[in-house]
Design a protein around this motif. Structure first.
Motif, PDB file in Angstrom:
ATOM      1  N   THR A  25       0.838  -1.199   0.000  1.00  0.00           N
ATOM      2  CA  THR A  25       0.000   0.000   0.000  1.00  0.00           C
ATOM      3  C   THR A  25       0.874   1.250   0.000  1.00  0.00           C
ATOM      4  N   TYR A  26       0.334   2.301  -0.580  1.00  0.00           N
ATOM      5  CA  TYR A  26       1.002   3.597  -0.657  1.00  0.00           C
ATOM      6  C   TYR A  26       0.004   4.684  -0.285  1.00  0.00           C
ATOM      7  N   HIS A  77     -16.784  21.384 -10.561  1.00  0.00           N
ATOM      8  CA  HIS A  77     -15.909  20.437 -11.255  1.00  0.00           C
ATOM      9  C   HIS A  77     -16.713  19.357 -11.974  1.00  0.00           C
ATOM     10  N   ALA A  78     -16.052  18.652 -12.890  1.00  0.00           N
ATOM     11  CA  ALA A  78     -16.637  17.474 -13.547  1.00  0.00           C
ATOM     12  C   ALA A  78     -16.482  16.291 -12.586  1.00  0.00           C
ATOM     13  N   PRO A  79     -17.556  15.546 -12.307  1.00  0.00           N
ATOM     14  CA  PRO A  79     -17.505  14.491 -11.286  1.00  0.00           C
ATOM     15  C   PRO A  79     -16.481  13.385 -11.533  1.00  0.00           C
ATOM     16  N   ARG A  80     -16.293  12.949 -12.772  1.00  0.00           N
ATOM     17  CA  ARG A  80     -15.387  11.823 -13.046  1.00  0.00           C
ATOM     18  C   ARG A  80     -14.120  12.233 -13.772  1.00  0.00           C
ATOM     19  N   ARG A  81     -13.638  13.417 -13.562  1.00  0.00           N
ATOM     20  CA  ARG A  81     -12.433  13.844 -14.265  1.00  0.00           C
ATOM     21  C   ARG A  81     -11.206  13.079 -13.765  1.00  0.00           C
ATOM     22  N   THR A  82     -10.171  13.035 -14.582  1.00  0.00           N
ATOM     23  CA  THR A  82      -8.927  12.366 -14.219  1.00  0.00           C
ATOM     24  C   THR A  82      -8.142  13.274 -13.279  1.00  0.00           C
ATOM     25  N   ARG A  83      -7.649  12.702 -12.175  1.00  0.00           N
ATOM     26  CA  ARG A  83      -6.933  13.494 -11.173  1.00  0.00           C
ATOM     27  C   ARG A  83      -5.509  12.991 -11.010  1.00  0.00           C
ATOM     28  N   LYS A  84      -4.583  13.922 -10.856  1.00  0.00           N
ATOM     29  CA  LYS A  84      -3.173  13.585 -10.703  1.00  0.00           C
ATOM     30  C   LYS A  84      -2.893  13.168  -9.264  1.00  0.00           C
ATOM     31  N   LEU A  85      -2.095  12.100  -9.110  1.00  0.00           N
ATOM     32  CA  LEU A  85      -1.684  11.636  -7.793  1.00  0.00           C
ATOM     33  C   LEU A  85      -0.326  12.245  -7.444  1.00  0.00           C
ATOM     34  N   LEU A  86      -0.167  12.634  -6.206  1.00  0.00           N
ATOM     35  CA  LEU A  86       1.073  13.252  -5.747  1.00  0.00           C
ATOM     36  C   LEU A  86       1.872  12.262  -4.908  1.00  0.00           C
ATOM     37  N   LEU A  87       2.980  11.823  -5.459  1.00  0.00           N
ATOM     38  CA  LEU A  87       3.908  10.908  -4.792  1.00  0.00           C
ATOM     39  C   LEU A  87       5.325  11.382  -5.078  1.00  0.00           C
ATOM     40  N   ARG A  88       6.272  10.893  -4.299  1.00  0.00           N
ATOM     41  CA  ARG A  88       7.675  11.206  -4.572  1.00  0.00           C
ATOM     42  C   ARG A  88       8.121  10.478  -5.841  1.00  0.00           C
ATOM     43  N   ARG A  89       9.058  11.060  -6.560  1.00  0.00           N
ATOM     44  CA  ARG A  89       9.538  10.498  -7.822  1.00  0.00           C
ATOM     45  C   ARG A  89      10.038   9.066  -7.628  1.00  0.00           C
ATOM     46  N   VAL A  90      10.761   8.802  -6.535  1.00  0.00           N
ATOM     47  CA  VAL A  90      11.303   7.465  -6.272  1.00  0.00           C
ATOM     48  C   VAL A  90      10.161   6.459  -6.131  1.00  0.00           C
ATOM     49  N   GLU A  91       9.099   6.841  -5.407  1.00  0.00           N
ATOM     50  CA  GLU A  91       7.957   5.945  -5.241  1.00  0.00           C
ATOM     51  C   GLU A  91       7.251   5.697  -6.567  1.00  0.00           C
ATOM     52  N   ILE A  92       7.082   6.754  -7.364  1.00  0.00           N
ATOM     53  CA  ILE A  92       6.433   6.599  -8.671  1.00  0.00           C
ATOM     54  C   ILE A  92       7.218   5.631  -9.542  1.00  0.00           C
ATOM     55  N   PHE A 113      -8.920  12.328   5.153  1.00  0.00           N
ATOM     56  CA  PHE A 113      -8.224  13.579   5.420  1.00  0.00           C
ATOM     57  C   PHE A 113      -7.180  13.301   6.481  1.00  0.00           C
ATOM     58  N   ALA A 114      -5.926  13.630   6.198  1.00  0.00           N
ATOM     59  CA  ALA A 114      -4.833  13.496   7.151  1.00  0.00           C
ATOM     60  C   ALA A 114      -4.312  14.898   7.439  1.00  0.00           C
ATOM     61  N   ASN A 115      -4.577  15.393   8.637  1.00  0.00           N
ATOM     62  CA  ASN A 115      -4.185  16.749   9.041  1.00  0.00           C
ATOM     63  C   ASN A 115      -4.695  17.802   8.062  1.00  0.00           C
ATOM     64  N   GLY A 116      -5.909  17.611   7.579  1.00  0.00           N
ATOM     65  CA  GLY A 116      -6.537  18.584   6.696  1.00  0.00           C
ATOM     66  C   GLY A 116      -6.279  18.378   5.215  1.00  0.00           C
ATOM     67  N   TRP A 117      -5.375  17.481   4.858  1.00  0.00           N
ATOM     68  CA  TRP A 117      -5.052  17.227   3.450  1.00  0.00           C
ATOM     69  C   TRP A 117      -5.772  15.971   2.982  1.00  0.00           C
ATOM     70  N   ALA A 118      -6.362  16.033   1.787  1.00  0.00           N
ATOM     71  CA  ALA A 118      -7.040  14.864   1.221  1.00  0.00           C
ATOM     72  C   ALA A 118      -5.985  13.879   0.723  1.00  0.00           C
ATOM     73  N   LYS A 119      -6.106  12.647   1.170  1.00  0.00           N
ATOM     74  CA  LYS A 119      -5.168  11.583   0.788  1.00  0.00           C
ATOM     75  C   LYS A 119      -5.938  10.390   0.278  1.00  0.00           C
ATOM     76  N   VAL A 120      -5.271   9.584  -0.529  1.00  0.00           N
ATOM     77  CA  VAL A 120      -5.846   8.333  -1.011  1.00  0.00           C
ATOM     78  C   VAL A 120      -4.840   7.219  -0.718  1.00  0.00           C
ATOM     79  N   GLU A 121      -5.350   6.090  -0.206  1.00  0.00           N
ATOM     80  CA  GLU A 121      -4.505   4.926   0.036  1.00  0.00           C
ATOM     81  C   GLU A 121      -4.610   4.038  -1.191  1.00  0.00           C
ATOM     82  N   LEU A 122      -3.478   3.823  -1.851  1.00  0.00           N
ATOM     83  CA  LEU A 122      -3.429   3.005  -3.065  1.00  0.00           C
ATOM     84  C   LEU A 122      -2.875   1.636  -2.729  1.00  0.00           C
ATOM     85  N   GLY A 123      -3.395   0.639  -3.398  1.00  0.00           N
ATOM     86  CA  GLY A 123      -2.899  -0.709  -3.201  1.00  0.00           C
ATOM     87  C   GLY A 123      -2.380  -1.286  -4.503  1.00  0.00           C
ATOM     88  N   LEU A 124      -1.160  -1.804  -4.473  1.00  0.00           N
ATOM     89  CA  LEU A 124      -0.617  -2.537  -5.610  1.00  0.00           C
ATOM     90  C   LEU A 124      -1.220  -3.935  -5.510  1.00  0.00           C
TER      91      LEU A 124
END
Length: 163
Positions: A25-26, A77-92, A113-124
Motif C-alpha cells: 500500500t502507498y 468540477h466534472a464528477p469523473r475527471r482524471t486526477r493527478k496523484l502526488l507521490l515522490r519520484r522514487v515511489e512513482i 483527510f490526514a491533518n486537513g489534506w485529502a489523501k488516497v490509500e493506493l494498493g498494488l
C-alpha cells in the motif's frame, strides 16, 4: 478557522479487498479543485471502478467519482475527471516498475483527510480468481467461528452441543 488534525475516513473501497490480493500500500495526495474538497468534506465520493494508471511518467487516478458541490456555481468540477496523484519520484518509479512486470494494477483502497489534506490509500494489487474469493470467504467464516467458540470457553459458557 482551526486546522483539522488527525485522520478522518471519507470513503473505503471494500470491493477492492474482495476482488484483489493487496501486495503493498502507498499513501498519495491528490490535485483537487476547491469544490471537490468541499464535496469530499461532505463525504460525497465513490471509489468503485476507480484505478490508477501511468501517463507521461506520472500516476493519474481514473474513474473516481466526486459528486458536484451543491452550492457550487459555474466553477463546479466534472464528477469523473482524471486526477493527478502526488507521490515522490522514487515511489512513482518503483510503482511503475512493478506495474510493468504485468498482472498487477493500482487500485484506491480508501480516501481520508490526514491533518486537513485529502489523501488516497493506493494498493498494488493482483486480481483474485473466483475460487480464491470463495476460499477467502470460507477462511474468514472459519476464523470467526473459532473466535466465537474461544470466547464462549473463556466465559465458561457451554457451546451449542451443551458441552
Amino acid at each position: 478557522m482551526t486546522r483539522e488534525t488527525g485522520r478522518r475516513l471519507i470513503a473505503s473501497n471494500k470491493k477492492a479487498r474482495h476482488d484483489y490480493t493487496i501486495l503493498k500500500t502507498y499513501e498519495a495526495g491528490l490535485v483537487l479543485a476547491g469544490t471537490e474538497v468541499k464535496s469530499l468534506r461532505e463525504g460525497r465520493v465513490s471509489l468503485v471502478d476507480a484505478f490508477a494508471q501511468e501517463h507521461d511518467r506520472e500516476l493519474m487516478l481514473h474513474g473516481l467519482h466526486i459528486a458536484e458541490y451543491g452550492f457550487g456555481t459555474w466553477t463546479n468540477h466534472a464528477p469523473r475527471r482524471t486526477r493527478k496523484l502526488l507521490l515522490r519520484r522514487v515511489e512513482i518509479d518503483r510503482i511503475l516498475d512493478r506495474l510493468r512486470e504485468g498482472g498487477l494494477t493500482l487500485v484506491p483502497l480508501s480516501m481520508y483527510f490526514a491533518n486537513g489534506w485529502a489523501k488516497v490509500e493506493l494498493g498494488l494489487a493482483r486480481g483474485k480468481r473466483s475460487y480464491d474469493k470463495r476460499q477467502t470467504l470460507a477462511e474468514r467464516d472459519a476464523n470467526r467461528e473459532i473466535a466465537r467458540e474461544l470466547g464462549r470457553r473463556l466465559k465458561g459458557r457451554p457451546d451449542r452441543a451443551g458441552r
